[in-house]
Scaffold this active site. Sequence first.
Site, PDB file in Angstrom:
ATOM      1  N   ARG A 117       0.828  -1.206   0.000  1.00  0.00           N
ATOM      2  CA  ARG A 117       0.000   0.000   0.000  1.00  0.00           C
ATOM      3  C   ARG A 117       0.862   1.255   0.000  1.00  0.00           C
ATOM      4  O   ARG A 117       1.784   1.393   0.791  1.00  0.00           O
ATOM      5  CB  ARG A 117      -0.937  -0.004   1.212  1.00  0.00           C
ATOM      6  CG  ARG A 117      -1.840  -1.232   1.209  1.00  0.00           C
ATOM      7  CD  ARG A 117      -2.758  -1.288   2.399  1.00  0.00           C
ATOM      8  NE  ARG A 117      -3.488  -2.558   2.388  1.00  0.00           N
ATOM      9  CZ  ARG A 117      -4.735  -2.705   2.791  1.00  0.00           C
ATOM     10  NH1 ARG A 117      -5.414  -1.675   3.231  1.00  0.00           N
ATOM     11  NH2 ARG A 117      -5.319  -3.891   2.757  1.00  0.00           N
ATOM     12  N   SER A 160     -21.368 -14.091  14.736  1.00  0.00           N
ATOM     13  CA  SER A 160     -20.819 -12.981  13.959  1.00  0.00           C
ATOM     14  C   SER A 160     -20.925 -13.247  12.467  1.00  0.00           C
ATOM     15  O   SER A 160     -20.570 -14.335  11.985  1.00  0.00           O
ATOM     16  CB  SER A 160     -19.346 -12.777  14.343  1.00  0.00           C
ATOM     17  OG  SER A 160     -18.740 -11.764  13.573  1.00  0.00           O
ATOM     18  N   SER A 196     -19.288  -2.378   3.740  1.00  0.00           N
ATOM     19  CA  SER A 196     -18.617  -1.293   3.021  1.00  0.00           C
ATOM     20  C   SER A 196     -17.865  -1.715   1.775  1.00  0.00           C
ATOM     21  O   SER A 196     -17.594  -0.873   0.914  1.00  0.00           O
ATOM     22  CB  SER A 196     -17.641  -0.584   3.963  1.00  0.00           C
ATOM     23  OG  SER A 196     -16.617  -1.467   4.395  1.00  0.00           O
ATOM     24  N   HIS A 232     -21.261   2.628   8.133  1.00  0.00           N
ATOM     25  CA  HIS A 232     -21.382   3.118   6.756  1.00  0.00           C
ATOM     26  C   HIS A 232     -22.819   3.493   6.407  1.00  0.00           C
ATOM     27  O   HIS A 232     -23.168   3.579   5.226  1.00  0.00           O
ATOM     28  CB  HIS A 232     -20.840   2.081   5.776  1.00  0.00           C
ATOM     29  CG  HIS A 232     -19.353   1.927   5.869  1.00  0.00           C
ATOM     30  ND1 HIS A 232     -18.467   2.719   5.171  1.00  0.00           N
ATOM     31  CD2 HIS A 232     -18.586   1.086   6.614  1.00  0.00           C
ATOM     32  CE1 HIS A 232     -17.228   2.369   5.463  1.00  0.00           C
ATOM     33  NE2 HIS A 232     -17.278   1.382   6.343  1.00  0.00           N
ATOM     34  N   THR A 253     -20.047   5.768  13.712  1.00  0.00           N
ATOM     35  CA  THR A 253     -18.828   6.559  13.638  1.00  0.00           C
ATOM     36  C   THR A 253     -19.164   8.017  13.384  1.00  0.00           C
ATOM     37  O   THR A 253     -20.215   8.346  12.826  1.00  0.00           O
ATOM     38  CB  THR A 253     -17.910   6.038  12.517  1.00  0.00           C
ATOM     39  OG1 THR A 253     -16.685   6.778  12.529  1.00  0.00           O
ATOM     40  CG2 THR A 253     -18.547   6.213  11.148  1.00  0.00           C
ATOM     41  N   LYS A 299     -17.110   9.356   9.150  1.00  0.00           N
ATOM     42  CA  LYS A 299     -17.472   9.111   7.761  1.00  0.00           C
ATOM     43  C   LYS A 299     -18.525  10.125   7.323  1.00  0.00           C
ATOM     44  O   LYS A 299     -18.174  11.252   6.989  1.00  0.00           O
ATOM     45  CB  LYS A 299     -17.895   7.654   7.586  1.00  0.00           C
ATOM     46  CG  LYS A 299     -16.704   6.693   7.767  1.00  0.00           C
ATOM     47  CD  LYS A 299     -17.050   5.258   7.547  1.00  0.00           C
ATOM     48  CE  LYS A 299     -15.804   4.384   7.511  1.00  0.00           C
ATOM     49  NZ  LYS A 299     -14.956   4.438   8.712  1.00  0.00           N
ATOM     50  N   THR A 313      -7.304   9.179  26.375  1.00  0.00           N
ATOM     51  CA  THR A 313      -7.695  10.588  26.385  1.00  0.00           C
ATOM     52  C   THR A 313      -8.958  10.772  25.553  1.00  0.00           C
ATOM     53  O   THR A 313      -9.110  10.175  24.491  1.00  0.00           O
ATOM     54  CB  THR A 313      -6.562  11.450  25.808  1.00  0.00           C
ATOM     55  OG1 THR A 313      -5.386  11.262  26.596  1.00  0.00           O
ATOM     56  CG2 THR A 313      -6.934  12.923  25.802  1.00  0.00           C
ATOM     57  N   THR A 367      -8.190  -6.706   3.130  1.00  0.00           N
ATOM     58  CA  THR A 367      -9.471  -6.000   3.251  1.00  0.00           C
ATOM     59  C   THR A 367     -10.581  -6.792   2.571  1.00  0.00           C
ATOM     60  O   THR A 367     -11.717  -6.840   3.050  1.00  0.00           O
ATOM     61  CB  THR A 367      -9.365  -4.589   2.647  1.00  0.00           C
ATOM     62  OG1 THR A 367      -8.260  -3.902   3.266  1.00  0.00           O
ATOM     63  CG2 THR A 367     -10.632  -3.795   2.885  1.00  0.00           C
TER      64      THR A 367
END
Length: 417
Positions: A30, A146, A198, A226, A254, A257, A287, A372
């Site tokens: 990559r 799952s 996704s 997504h 999230t 996105k 944090t 991926t």
Amino acid sequence: MNRKGLREDMDYKAAFEAAVRKVRDEGRYRVFADLKRHRGAFPRADWRTPSGKVREVVVWCSNDYLGQGQNDAVIAAMHRALDEAGAGSGGTRNISGTTSYHVELERELADLHGKPAALLFTSGYVSNQATLATLQKILPGLIIFSDALNHNSMIAGIRQGGGPRHIFRHNDLEHLESLLAAAPADSPKLVAFESVYSMDGDIADLAATAALAKRYGALTYLDEVHAVGLYGPRGGGVSERDGVADQIDIIEGTLGKAFGVMGGYITGDAVLIDAIRSHADGFIFTTSLPPVLSAGALESIRWLKAHDEVRTQHQERAASLKRRLVEAGLPVMPSVSHIVPVLVGNPVHCKLISDVLLEDHGIYVQPINYPTVPKGTERLRFTPTPFHTDAMMDQLVAALEALWARCNIQRLGGHAA
């Protein structure tokens, strides 16, 4: 042995070099594109070439699906927070790092999904990993079911918890039911799945999955990463669009996105959220988000709740690109969402096409290779936004047609160019 009677030092560098070489040899090394986004010009950006030159490109693979990172209202809210509160949060949520920005954002997220409570994390990855691992601490013997295509963050959390787990075939409810039926009736259970997947762009049957889980006494954990901001009349995701958010126990999402900022979260029953807050290492020992990010996400959520027309425009743009690619005979993978994947099937070809698009046509789309996606399913993943014009789409399709011919890659209908 050396003169001190110790073994010679291990060649650590050689091990690292071998690991990188393996990735290169498989054609899936990559390379990061050095981009500089310009406010108000999205999806255009400046790309710094390896030689140091700068040229304008059109970004086709951003997860900033609605361009909210460029929204004037979001930017103004972040400026105000920076001026009012400064840069960082000052600590963990437990030690001085909880501000009014965090509290208001959690309330807004809970409202978005129609849940009593929400909990912020530093990213969607952490929210999945920490929550799924922690649930296994709180519920000893929890059996997790799952989906086979769940995100790496979900897999990492499930594995970290160390409890029993079963993988059901992707979106295969018959297989899921057979696994649920075979599990001990008195054991705690949880079904973990996503709404929009996704890489393929397909969508799970949320209502049927929730009903099945309830029948076998299982909790439901839904990743809407997504989908939040993009589906439903207020952007609550596919669960809002389908009217089943109240049937899902935990909804995860999230802020990085469609909302255009950064962070992750879970929503659910107040006591469940409190239990995760009190036990999740990934929440307790890190944090908290800076106030400036929390303020930007808060404004983005509020803005998108009131602007459903942006979601309509987004869907139209995705449908338009799919149609143009199909008409050109390019191998668009079936997708019922805003994700537009084009199958290449070879890591070397995939990277070659990506490189030529960027260098010769000013089109940036990152190659999607293993791990991926499975080997042999390498693809280009396009994410059109409301800001991608017809002219940009025409340029993209023309460039892809030329490259498919150049690489002699199979088109729709089973014939090579």
